[in-house]
Design a protein around this motif. Structure first.
Motif, PDB file in Angstrom:
ATOM      1  N   ALA A  47       0.850  -1.196   0.000  1.00  0.00           N
ATOM      2  CA  ALA A  47       0.000   0.000   0.000  1.00  0.00           C
ATOM      3  C   ALA A  47       0.884   1.243   0.000  1.00  0.00           C
ATOM      4  O   ALA A  47       1.951   1.251   0.610  1.00  0.00           O
ATOM      5  N   GLU A  48       0.429   2.288  -0.689  1.00  0.00           N
ATOM      6  CA  GLU A  48       1.208   3.513  -0.803  1.00  0.00           C
ATOM      7  C   GLU A  48       0.372   4.713  -0.381  1.00  0.00           C
ATOM      8  O   GLU A  48      -0.311   5.319  -1.207  1.00  0.00           O
ATOM      9  N   PRO A  49       0.430   5.077   0.892  1.00  0.00           N
ATOM     10  CA  PRO A  49      -0.333   6.226   1.367  1.00  0.00           C
ATOM     11  C   PRO A  49       0.144   7.521   0.700  1.00  0.00           C
ATOM     12  O   PRO A  49       1.336   7.698   0.461  1.00  0.00           O
ATOM     13  N   ASN A  50      -0.797   8.408   0.424  1.00  0.00           N
ATOM     14  CA  ASN A  50      -0.414   9.709  -0.115  1.00  0.00           C
ATOM     15  C   ASN A  50      -0.146  10.671   1.049  1.00  0.00           C
ATOM     16  O   ASN A  50      -0.249  10.287   2.222  1.00  0.00           O
ATOM     17  N   ALA A  51       0.188  11.907   0.743  1.00  0.00           N
ATOM     18  CA  ALA A  51       0.533  12.888   1.776  1.00  0.00           C
ATOM     19  C   ALA A  51      -0.631  13.117   2.741  1.00  0.00           C
ATOM     20  O   ALA A  51      -0.426  13.265   3.953  1.00  0.00           O
ATOM     21  N   GLU A  52      -1.841  13.117   2.230  1.00  0.00           N
ATOM     22  CA  GLU A  52      -3.015  13.318   3.091  1.00  0.00           C
ATOM     23  C   GLU A  52      -3.175  12.151   4.069  1.00  0.00           C
ATOM     24  O   GLU A  52      -3.474  12.353   5.250  1.00  0.00           O
ATOM     25  N   ASN A  53      -2.960  10.926   3.582  1.00  0.00           N
ATOM     26  CA  ASN A  53      -3.030   9.764   4.469  1.00  0.00           C
ATOM     27  C   ASN A  53      -1.990   9.868   5.578  1.00  0.00           C
ATOM     28  O   ASN A  53      -2.291   9.605   6.745  1.00  0.00           O
ATOM     29  N   TRP A  54      -0.753  10.242   5.206  1.00  0.00           N
ATOM     30  CA  TRP A  54       0.297  10.361   6.220  1.00  0.00           C
ATOM     31  C   TRP A  54      -0.041  11.447   7.234  1.00  0.00           C
ATOM     32  O   TRP A  54       0.220  11.289   8.423  1.00  0.00           O
ATOM     33  N   ALA A  55      -0.650  12.535   6.780  1.00  0.00           N
ATOM     34  CA  ALA A  55      -1.056  13.598   7.710  1.00  0.00           C
ATOM     35  C   ALA A  55      -2.075  13.062   8.711  1.00  0.00           C
ATOM     36  O   ALA A  55      -2.000  13.358   9.911  1.00  0.00           O
ATOM     37  N   HIS A  56      -3.023  12.252   8.230  1.00  0.00           N
ATOM     38  CA  HIS A  56      -4.014  11.643   9.134  1.00  0.00           C
ATOM     39  C   HIS A  56      -3.333  10.683  10.109  1.00  0.00           C
ATOM     40  O   HIS A  56      -3.641  10.686  11.304  1.00  0.00           O
ATOM     41  N   ILE A  57      -2.425   9.865   9.603  1.00  0.00           N
ATOM     42  CA  ILE A  57      -1.719   8.922  10.462  1.00  0.00           C
ATOM     43  C   ILE A  57      -0.957   9.672  11.555  1.00  0.00           C
ATOM     44  O   ILE A  57      -1.032   9.320  12.732  1.00  0.00           O
ATOM     45  N   GLU A  58      -0.238  10.712  11.162  1.00  0.00           N
ATOM     46  CA  GLU A  58       0.546  11.480  12.135  1.00  0.00           C
ATOM     47  C   GLU A  58      -0.348  12.143  13.179  1.00  0.00           C
ATOM     48  O   GLU A  58      -0.028  12.157  14.364  1.00  0.00           O
ATOM     49  N   ARG A  59      -1.492  12.676  12.740  1.00  0.00           N
ATOM     50  CA  ARG A  59      -2.408  13.350  13.660  1.00  0.00           C
ATOM     51  C   ARG A  59      -3.046  12.353  14.628  1.00  0.00           C
ATOM     52  O   ARG A  59      -3.114  12.594  15.832  1.00  0.00           O
ATOM     53  N   ILE A  60      -3.484  11.224  14.121  1.00  0.00           N
ATOM     54  CA  ILE A  60      -4.190  10.246  14.940  1.00  0.00           C
ATOM     55  C   ILE A  60      -3.230   9.497  15.865  1.00  0.00           C
ATOM     56  O   ILE A  60      -3.557   9.233  17.019  1.00  0.00           O
TER      57      ILE A  60
END
Length: 76
Positions: A47-60
């Motif tokens: 799986a290849e998360p985009n920048a928005e996914n990584w932002a959600h991961i970092e926030r959560i």
């Protein structure tokens, strides 16, 4: 070994399973419902998360070490 074999079998049968970035994708759903083990498994399987996914991961996550671990899982 069985679990890894099962994951590969699912991906082989449904190669598009890791595609998509929104909440309706398997990756987006795992992030939205905060399932770090599933996120790790998806990353391990391509799986290849985009920048928005990584932002959600970092926030959560709220835990920089977990985020770094997940990012390193993607690079394997």
């Amino acid at each position: 070994a069985y679990r890894r074999q099962r994951q590969m079998c699912i991906r082989d049968r449904e190669p598009t399973i890791l595609e998509g970035q929104d909440n309706e994708s398997i990756l987006g759903y795992a992030i939205h419902t905060w399932r770090p083990n599933i996120i790790r498994c998806l990353l391990d399987n391509g799986a290849e998360p985009n920048a928005e996914n990584w932002a959600h991961i970092e926030r959560i996550a709220g835990d920089e070490s977990l985020v770094l671990e997940l990012k390193s899982a993607r690079q394997k």
